[in-house]
Design a protein around this motif. Structure first.
Motif, PDB file in Angstrom:
ATOM      1  N   UNK A 194     -49.246   5.061  17.481  1.00  0.00           N
ATOM      2  CA  UNK A 194     -48.617   4.979  18.650  1.00  0.00           C
ATOM      3  C   UNK A 194     -49.609   4.191  20.287  1.00  0.00           C
ATOM      4  N   UNK A 195     -50.674   4.812  19.708  1.00  0.00           N
ATOM      5  CA  UNK A 195     -51.745   3.797  21.121  1.00  0.00           C
ATOM      6  C   UNK A 195     -51.785   2.533  20.734  1.00  0.00           C
ATOM      7  N   UNK A 196     -51.710   1.798  19.909  1.00  0.00           N
ATOM      8  CA  UNK A 196     -51.462   0.749  19.854  1.00  0.00           C
ATOM      9  C   UNK A 196     -49.823   0.329  20.402  1.00  0.00           C
ATOM     10  N   UNK A 197     -49.667   0.786  19.191  1.00  0.00           N
ATOM     11  CA  UNK A 197     -47.682   0.139  20.124  1.00  0.00           C
ATOM     12  C   UNK A 197     -47.291   0.411  22.064  1.00  0.00           C
ATOM     13  N   UNK A 198     -47.778   1.639  22.280  1.00  0.00           N
ATOM     14  CA  UNK A 198     -47.724   1.418  23.103  1.00  0.00           C
ATOM     15  C   UNK A 198     -48.179   0.845  24.354  1.00  0.00           C
ATOM     16  N   UNK A 199     -49.931   0.327  23.832  1.00  0.00           N
ATOM     17  CA  UNK A 199     -50.302  -0.118  24.518  1.00  0.00           C
ATOM     18  C   UNK A 199     -49.773  -2.075  24.379  1.00  0.00           C
ATOM     19  N   UNK A 200     -49.188  -2.269  23.369  1.00  0.00           N
ATOM     20  CA  UNK A 200     -48.209  -3.476  23.143  1.00  0.00           C
ATOM     21  C   UNK A 200     -47.321  -3.148  24.271  1.00  0.00           C
ATOM     22  N   UNK A 201     -46.587  -2.768  24.270  1.00  0.00           N
ATOM     23  CA  UNK A 201     -44.722  -2.117  25.058  1.00  0.00           C
ATOM     24  C   UNK A 201     -44.871  -2.310  26.213  1.00  0.00           C
ATOM     25  N   UNK A 202     -47.038  -1.492  26.918  1.00  0.00           N
ATOM     26  CA  UNK A 202     -47.089  -1.742  28.196  1.00  0.00           C
ATOM     27  C   UNK A 202     -46.947  -3.208  28.409  1.00  0.00           C
ATOM     28  N   UNK A 203     -47.658  -4.385  27.972  1.00  0.00           N
ATOM     29  CA  UNK A 203     -48.467  -5.483  28.485  1.00  0.00           C
ATOM     30  C   UNK A 203     -46.989  -5.928  28.783  1.00  0.00           C
ATOM     31  N   UNK A 204     -46.054  -6.128  27.595  1.00  0.00           N
ATOM     32  CA  UNK A 204     -44.598  -6.368  27.533  1.00  0.00           C
ATOM     33  C   UNK A 204     -43.703  -6.286  28.919  1.00  0.00           C
ATOM     34  N   UNK A 205     -44.372  -4.887  29.016  1.00  0.00           N
ATOM     35  CA  UNK A 205     -43.163  -4.674  30.505  1.00  0.00           C
ATOM     36  C   UNK A 205     -43.581  -4.620  31.686  1.00  0.00           C
ATOM     37  N   UNK A 206     -45.488  -5.516  31.837  1.00  0.00           N
ATOM     38  CA  UNK A 206     -46.256  -6.110  32.674  1.00  0.00           C
ATOM     39  C   UNK A 206     -46.849  -4.301  33.393  1.00  0.00           C
ATOM     40  N   UNK A 207     -46.950  -3.145  32.862  1.00  0.00           N
ATOM     41  CA  UNK A 207     -47.607  -2.375  33.516  1.00  0.00           C
ATOM     42  C   UNK A 207     -46.799  -1.234  33.904  1.00  0.00           C
ATOM     43  N   UNK A 208     -45.578  -1.600  33.706  1.00  0.00           N
ATOM     44  CA  UNK A 208     -44.905  -0.704  34.580  1.00  0.00           C
ATOM     45  C   UNK A 208     -43.850   0.535  33.892  1.00  0.00           C
ATOM     46  N   UNK A 209     -44.284   1.657  34.522  1.00  0.00           N
ATOM     47  CA  UNK A 209     -43.112   2.656  33.785  1.00  0.00           C
ATOM     48  C   UNK A 209     -42.229   2.958  34.812  1.00  0.00           C
ATOM     49  N   UNK A 210     -41.299   3.442  34.452  1.00  0.00           N
ATOM     50  CA  UNK A 210     -40.590   4.076  34.942  1.00  0.00           C
ATOM     51  C   UNK A 210     -40.025   5.027  33.658  1.00  0.00           C
ATOM     52  N   UNK A 211     -39.379   6.280  35.220  1.00  0.00           N
ATOM     53  CA  UNK A 211     -38.093   7.533  33.716  1.00  0.00           C
ATOM     54  C   UNK A 211     -36.755   7.290  34.288  1.00  0.00           C
ATOM     55  N   UNK A 279     -42.058   9.570  24.142  1.00  0.00           N
ATOM     56  CA  UNK A 279     -41.707   9.751  26.031  1.00  0.00           C
ATOM     57  C   UNK A 279     -41.905   7.981  26.343  1.00  0.00           C
ATOM     58  N   UNK A 280     -42.965   8.030  26.234  1.00  0.00           N
ATOM     59  CA  UNK A 280     -43.363   6.670  26.980  1.00  0.00           C
ATOM     60  C   UNK A 280     -43.204   5.673  26.275  1.00  0.00           C
ATOM     61  N   UNK A 281     -42.864   5.307  24.303  1.00  0.00           N
ATOM     62  CA  UNK A 281     -42.468   4.428  24.158  1.00  0.00           C
ATOM     63  C   UNK A 281     -40.992   4.287  23.627  1.00  0.00           C
ATOM     64  N   UNK A 282     -40.587   5.521  24.037  1.00  0.00           N
ATOM     65  CA  UNK A 282     -39.128   5.180  24.378  1.00  0.00           C
ATOM     66  C   UNK A 282     -38.410   4.791  26.028  1.00  0.00           C
ATOM     67  N   UNK A 294     -34.673   4.927  19.417  1.00  0.00           N
ATOM     68  CA  UNK A 294     -35.268   5.929  19.080  1.00  0.00           C
ATOM     69  C   UNK A 294     -35.969   6.353  17.885  1.00  0.00           C
ATOM     70  N   UNK A 295     -35.953   5.044  17.188  1.00  0.00           N
ATOM     71  CA  UNK A 295     -36.726   5.320  15.646  1.00  0.00           C
ATOM     72  C   UNK A 295     -38.077   4.199  15.870  1.00  0.00           C
ATOM     73  N   UNK A 296     -38.644   4.699  15.822  1.00  0.00           N
ATOM     74  CA  UNK A 296     -40.175   4.453  16.033  1.00  0.00           C
ATOM     75  C   UNK A 296     -40.447   2.570  15.241  1.00  0.00           C
ATOM     76  N   UNK A 297     -40.022   3.442  14.064  1.00  0.00           N
ATOM     77  CA  UNK A 297     -39.665   2.044  12.564  1.00  0.00           C
ATOM     78  C   UNK A 297     -39.097   0.556  13.500  1.00  0.00           C
ATOM     79  N   UNK A 298     -38.219   0.987  14.396  1.00  0.00           N
ATOM     80  CA  UNK A 298     -37.763   0.059  15.133  1.00  0.00           C
ATOM     81  C   UNK A 298     -38.186  -1.047  16.249  1.00  0.00           C
ATOM     82  N   UNK A 299     -38.551   0.005  16.864  1.00  0.00           N
ATOM     83  CA  UNK A 299     -39.721  -0.805  17.479  1.00  0.00           C
ATOM     84  C   UNK A 299     -41.055  -1.394  16.917  1.00  0.00           C
TER      85      UNK A 299
END
Length: 500
Positions: A194-211, A279-282, A294-299
């Motif tokens: 999960x931590x590795x996945x969120x790190x990869x998503x943050x990198x792909x999103x340019x470090x920006x998180x918006x709810x 929540x961060x992943x989604x 909402x499916x972690x495997x799909x992500x």
């Protein structure tokens, strides 16, 4: 008390239902138990389905935390009688429902466990399916239910489902110690992914998180509170099956202190951490992929590195298998063994559950958010009343006093014989509270609050059981068994004798 419970009836006990001889579960074993339960694909998808209710991420987080705190309290309450007696849930149910009447709650819980076992197995098998298609795209036609399908599942889906089905059965067959060792590493390892996945998503999103990416419509305070309450109830309903039969695991605890400590770190603390990651992943899937997933495997399957995909998918599969074995296989094994202890042991009960998991075709029970919520509503309708009757009888009606040896005897003079082995008060309370829950779920007028079926059933069960007990009195009042009101524990040697 003399002669009431001087021996155990062979039709009410076997090696698996008898009080445990050795206790080896420490606090971290319970943390690992909850990690496997929380970190499963089913838990992730259930949390993700709450966004379909139109709630903002902050409200979903509040609901997740509130729901898990309620589960923690319920588990600590359920743990005490089984820890004191060393007996599993279906045996403890005899105290409230009667030594023969307990077959009903055990059967209901067993059927629910079968359904959940099938659902979790199917969710895990979907992950294997995704992995196979990623590695060998030529298998795609065999994954198309329209080309090669049976009963709503593709041929490749059937193969993955049966593979996971057999693998979980093999772990279960080796016994509780193997299961304990399995979950000790299956749950914690998911954090790495999960931590590795969120790190990869943050990198792909340019470090920006918006709810704000969830696209929720602003609502008034009343509507938001109702939404949070409904979402909380769905989380409670999701975890309520293992909360009801938590005694199946607390009986192995070396102390109540270890059990409570494990529940604290494994439920609110662990769940808050996992919820933040979930929540961060989604929310990151929208800017990265252009839509919510909402499916972690799909992500995970979207990662460019095939090795990373394989490791991620297999980790989710392992965690899901861990919770499935613990929460559903173990429970069903005890519940079905309780139907005829002299003929069905723990392993035979598990075999019945495994076969039933195929028959229910679980892929039809957890496919979309609306179906997920309906399944949880119906689940809460039955689990809430069973939990309410169990806790009301032990803590309110009996004030924590228990004759453990009487749980294993069909002697008509024993305190849990009631009327022909059945307590009509508990049965009436169960029936009334289940009907209340069903009216809530299926009554059109109650549609805004139908997700509260667990709370309604739980509350109605406690109230009706206490009121009926005081109106008609308890048949078979358990006397004070010791000067300090401590329960009597039967001797550890297992030596039942038959009552003809």
């Amino acid at each position: 008390m003399q002669g009431r419970a001087d021996h155990m009836d062979s039709h009410l006990v076997n090696e698996d239902l008898a009080p445990v001889r050795t206790r080896s579960w420490k606090w971290f074993d319970y943390v690992s138990l909850w990690m496997s339960n929380v970190h499963s694909i089913g838990g992730y998808i259930t949390a993700g389905s709450l966004f379909a209710m139109g709630l903002p991420a902050g409200d979903v987080f509040i609901a997740l935390v509130a729901g898990i705190v309620i589960i923690q309290v319920i588990c600590n309450l359920v743990a005490q009688p089984s820890f004191a007696s060393g007996a599993p849930y279906p045996v403890m149910a005899r105290m409230a429902f009667g030594v023969r009447g307990a077959i009903i709650p055990g059967l209901v819980r067993g059927i629910i466990a079968v359904g959940w076992y099938g659902i979790q197995t199917w969710l895990a098998s979907n992950a294997v399916l995704v992995l196979l298609l990623r590695q060998w795209p030529g298998l795609a036609p065999w994954a198309d239910v329209r080309l090669h399908g049976l009963l709503g599942l593709s041929a490749l889906g059937w193969g993955c489902f049966m593979f996971l089905w057999g693998l979980q059965g093999a772990v279960f067959w080796r016994g509780m110690e193997t299961i304990r060792r399995f979950i000790d590493w299956a749950g914690p390892v998911i954090y790495v992914v999960m931590i590795g996945l969120d790190g990869w998503l943050l990198w792909r999103a340019g470090g920006h998180v918006s709810l704000d990416v969830l696209g929720t419509v602003p609502q008034g305070m009343g509507a938001r509170m109702l939404g949070i309450l409904n979402a909380t109830a769905l989380i409670v309903a999701y975890f309520s099956p293992i909360a009801l039969n938590f005694g199946d695991f607390s009986r192995y605890g070396i102390s109540m202190g270890d059990i409570r400590r494990g529940n604290f770190w494994g439920l609110p603390v662990n769940f808050i951490g996992f919820s933040i990651l979930t929540l961060l992943t989604i929310v990151l899937t929208r800017p990265v992929f252009g839509r919510l997933m909402v499916d972690p495997v799909e992500v995970v399957s979207q990662i460019d590195n095939p090795t990373a995909v394989a490791l991620g998918v297999l980790t989710f599969v392992t965690a899901t298998a861990g919770v499935n074995i613990v929460a559903n296989f173990v429970s069903a094994a005890f519940d079905f063994s309780n139907l005829a202890p002299h003929a069905i042991n723990w392993r035979k009960g598990g075999a019945i559950a495994a076969v039933g998991a195929i028959v229910v075709t679980p892929w039809n029970l957890y496919a979309r958010p609306d179906v997920i919520h309906l399944t949880l509503d119906i689940l809460g309708t039955f689990i809430g009343p069973l939990t309410g009757v169990l806790l009301a009888d032990y803590y309110i009606t009996r004030r924590g006093k228990m004759d453990t040896s009487a749980l294993y005897t069909a002697n008509p003079q024993a305190p849990y014989w009631y009327h022909a082995g059945i307590n009509p008060v508990a049965m009436a309370a169960l029936l009334f509270s289940v009907l209340c829950g069903l009216v809530l779920v299926f009554g059109p007028v109650f549609s805004p609050v139908r997700n509260l079926s667990w709370f309604v059933g739980f509350s109605c069960a406690i109230a009706s059981h206490v009121v009926l007990s005081r109106l008609w009195g308890r048949t078979g009042q358990t006397p004070a068994l010791a000067s300090q009101g401590r329960p009597v524990i039967v001797p550890t040697p297992f030596s039942p004798r038959g009552d003809d």
